[in-house]
Design a protein around this motif. Sequence first.
Motif, short mmCIF file in Angstrom:
data_model
loop_
_atom_site.label_atom_id
_atom_site.label_comp_id
_atom_site.label_asym_id
_atom_site.label_seq_id
_atom_site.Cartn_x
_atom_site.Cartn_y
_atom_site.Cartn_z
N ILE A 88 0.85 -1.19 0.00
CA ILE A 88 0.00 0.00 0.00
C ILE A 88 0.89 1.24 0.00
O ILE A 88 1.82 1.34 0.81
CB ILE A 88 -0.90 0.04 1.25
N VAL A 89 0.61 2.16 -0.90
CA VAL A 89 1.33 3.43 -0.89
C VAL A 89 0.74 4.26 0.25
O VAL A 89 -0.43 4.62 0.22
CB VAL A 89 1.21 4.16 -2.24
N GLN A 90 1.56 4.51 1.26
CA GLN A 90 1.10 5.21 2.46
C GLN A 90 1.07 6.73 2.29
O GLN A 90 0.14 7.38 2.74
CB GLN A 90 2.01 4.88 3.65
N SER A 91 2.13 7.28 1.68
CA SER A 91 2.22 8.73 1.58
C SER A 91 3.21 9.13 0.50
O SER A 91 4.02 8.31 0.06
CB SER A 91 2.67 9.34 2.92
N ALA A 92 3.10 10.39 0.11
CA ALA A 92 4.06 10.97 -0.84
C ALA A 92 4.26 12.43 -0.45
O ALA A 92 3.29 13.15 -0.23
CB ALA A 92 3.54 10.86 -2.27
#
Length: 139
Positions: A88-92
């Motif tokens: 899962i991409v948590q943040s950018a």
Amino acid sequence: MPMSLLSSSALRLIAALAVGTLFAGCASFQPATPEQAVTARADQRWKALMAADWAKAHTFLTPAFRTTMPVERYRERFVGVPRWKNVIVQSAKCEPEKCTVVVRIEAQYGGRAGLETLSTDMPETWLQEDGQWYKYEPM
């Protein structure tokens, strides 16, 4: 006014509205911010990795890296890694031409009690080149 002209005009109006709505809908799919764009690219890359689609995953890497590391050699980097269960991409967080993306990786590995799941957050660096975001990969 004959009915056939009215129907023809109405049909053209409906068709024009439908086409306009379609194009407006397509525009809404374009990421509005660098964070949204790089999040989508990171997610696509991880989906390719989890599917063992090495050629597709390779396309998300910087052009300079791709010229020095063919797909076959890139694939070898993943020999022996635990089986990815979920990513899962948590943040950018972005600055001009550079983003740090944090992905949460859940992987299965063999432990003393059988298969166990490990979850870890991993930062990735993404660089913008010619208007597109690419994952930076060290040599």
